[in-house]
Design a protein around this motif. Sequence first.
Motif, short mmCIF file in Angstrom:
data_model
loop_
_atom_site.label_atom_id
_atom_site.label_comp_id
_atom_site.label_asym_id
_atom_site.label_seq_id
_atom_site.Cartn_x
_atom_site.Cartn_y
_atom_site.Cartn_z
N UNK A 6 -16.63 13.11 7.79
CA UNK A 6 -15.75 11.97 8.03
C UNK A 6 -16.34 10.66 7.50
N UNK A 49 -8.69 8.74 8.75
CA UNK A 49 -9.50 8.02 9.74
C UNK A 49 -8.70 7.80 11.03
N UNK A 50 -7.45 7.41 10.88
CA UNK A 50 -6.63 7.15 12.07
C UNK A 50 -6.47 8.40 12.94
N UNK A 51 -6.19 9.54 12.30
CA UNK A 51 -5.93 10.77 13.06
C UNK A 51 -7.21 11.55 13.37
N UNK A 52 -8.32 11.15 12.72
CA UNK A 52 -9.57 11.90 12.85
C UNK A 52 -9.36 13.36 12.45
N UNK A 53 -8.64 13.53 11.34
CA UNK A 53 -8.41 14.88 10.80
C UNK A 53 -8.90 14.87 9.35
N UNK A 102 -14.58 7.01 6.11
CA UNK A 102 -14.74 5.71 6.78
C UNK A 102 -15.30 4.68 5.79
N UNK A 115 -6.34 6.35 5.02
CA UNK A 115 -6.02 5.67 6.29
C UNK A 115 -5.65 6.70 7.36
N UNK A 164 -11.82 -0.40 1.00
CA UNK A 164 -10.42 -0.81 0.77
C UNK A 164 -10.08 -2.09 1.55
N UNK A 165 -10.68 -2.24 2.72
CA UNK A 165 -10.35 -3.39 3.58
C UNK A 165 -11.09 -4.66 3.17
N UNK A 214 -1.39 26.90 11.01
CA UNK A 214 -1.91 25.70 11.68
C UNK A 214 -2.57 24.78 10.67
N UNK A 272 -12.58 3.59 3.56
CA UNK A 272 -11.67 2.69 4.27
C UNK A 272 -12.24 1.27 4.32
N UNK A 273 -13.55 1.19 4.59
CA UNK A 273 -14.21 -0.13 4.65
C UNK A 273 -14.12 -0.83 3.30
N UNK A 307 0.85 -1.21 0.00
CA UNK A 307 0.00 0.00 0.00
C UNK A 307 0.88 1.25 0.00
#
Lengths: 53, 433
Positions: free
Chosen positions: B421, B390-394, B425, B387, B431-432, B354, B428-429, B4
């Motif tokens: 978001x 979703x992981x960082x919630x940013x 998600x 990824x 892709x998995x 920022x 991501x689902x 990946x």
Amino acid sequence: MENLFNSELKVINMGLEEFAETLKERGTQVIHVRWQPPAMGDDNLLSLLDKLK
Amino acid sequence: MSKIDQANQEAVKKMMMSRPVWVDIGRAKDVIPGMKDNLFLHAGPPITWDRMSGPLKGAIIGGLIYEGKAKNAEEAEKIAESGEIEFSPCHHYNAVGPMAGVTTPSQMVFIIEDEEWGGNTYSNMNEGYGKVLRYGAYDDEVLNRLRWLDEVYAPCLKEAVKLAKGVDMKSIIAQALHMGDDAHNRNRATTSLFIRTIAPFIVETDFGKETDYDAPRLDLSNVSEYFKGNKASVAAEVLAFMHSNDLTSLNAIMAACKSMALAAHGIENSTMVTTMARNGTDFGIRLSSTGDKWFTAPANVPDGLFFSGFKSSDANRDIGDSVITETVGVGGFAMAAAPAIVNFIGGSPADAFDATNEMYEITIAENNNFNIPAMDFKGTPTGIDVRKVVEKNIVPRINTGIAHKEAGIGQVGAGIVKPPMEMFIDALKELAK
């Protein structure tokens, strides 16, 4: 421990920024670190992320 | 390195190697493959007439009147409801359009060629600020300006770009980031560079002498009193209009960004985002490795600064393909290069830094073409990894114009907006699986 409470507080705040803001308002030196649990702490999303490493 | 990560490196490398050059202008139905008389393109993911927001409906109504398919709004609405016209995302035709993004068969479009990977991308002419079709306005002033753009302005630019033998759009974006633009909401530098590059050739065309034409003339007295009393040459009018509109370059910039995004599309195993777009109802994304599949969720309402007389409750949900700029590492991702933008969208210069810094958390690379002087020439954050989002919630940082929620009014402000978001998600689902 006694020394800690008798010395000037210097705080590293992680996570909720409001805590840092409150300390700042009281004149405490504070550095805020933006942190939150990975994938919003959702186990299902974490397992999907594991699959996609 | 995992397969990946390898795929993502390949995707982002291809994106950064893309060389978009403005080579021509043509009529949409003549130059966009698959474009036809009963097809209207729009911004964002696919949507049916009944779910369209006010500004998108307004732009479709205006487009139908402009194309001569309807005499008035009532007739246009009936045609739109009837199914007689096909609606499709600009992105399905390698095109992009700001705000409503409505591109009709007769409109003239910029043609951007990728000189590294081949293939063309497209976008129509920018109309300026305020009451314009892309914000859903469609009165006579709007339609007359469209006619002037397609019948006078675009033909002049077409001849000019031929004489120039193409204009390197990537170079313009890179230079503009050094001059205080983000290449999305602040385009004063991109447009200045665009004009500076093409102006000598505009003057050199036959339009440099021509003063008579059939299309409605524009009121350019806001540029100079000179245009009130004198019948200027077409070239002078074209240059005056370009100067009066900081967004002159935006559509061509967007098509150039689409070119870069397209270069990164179709890499197996990649988790990189290659499309982000909004239609005023839904926000949609597509990924490099998941083909044409859209992942969508309800678009949010932007927050920012409003023009005099308008307020936040007037705002429509997020709309437009212009988020293609953020998709390739400029726009909101390059805000640190454009601190003055806060005058337009709100916040402080520190917020601009920022915003850029946060985007490094969710991207794959530092851009090797676009960099930020005030950050020691660090490359802009480029290539969004689902990824990491979703992981960082940013979520990606987006600067945007704000449309009135009702058809026919137009732009009411500018600001920032967060994409939902949920669609990241869902991606991501997928892709998995």
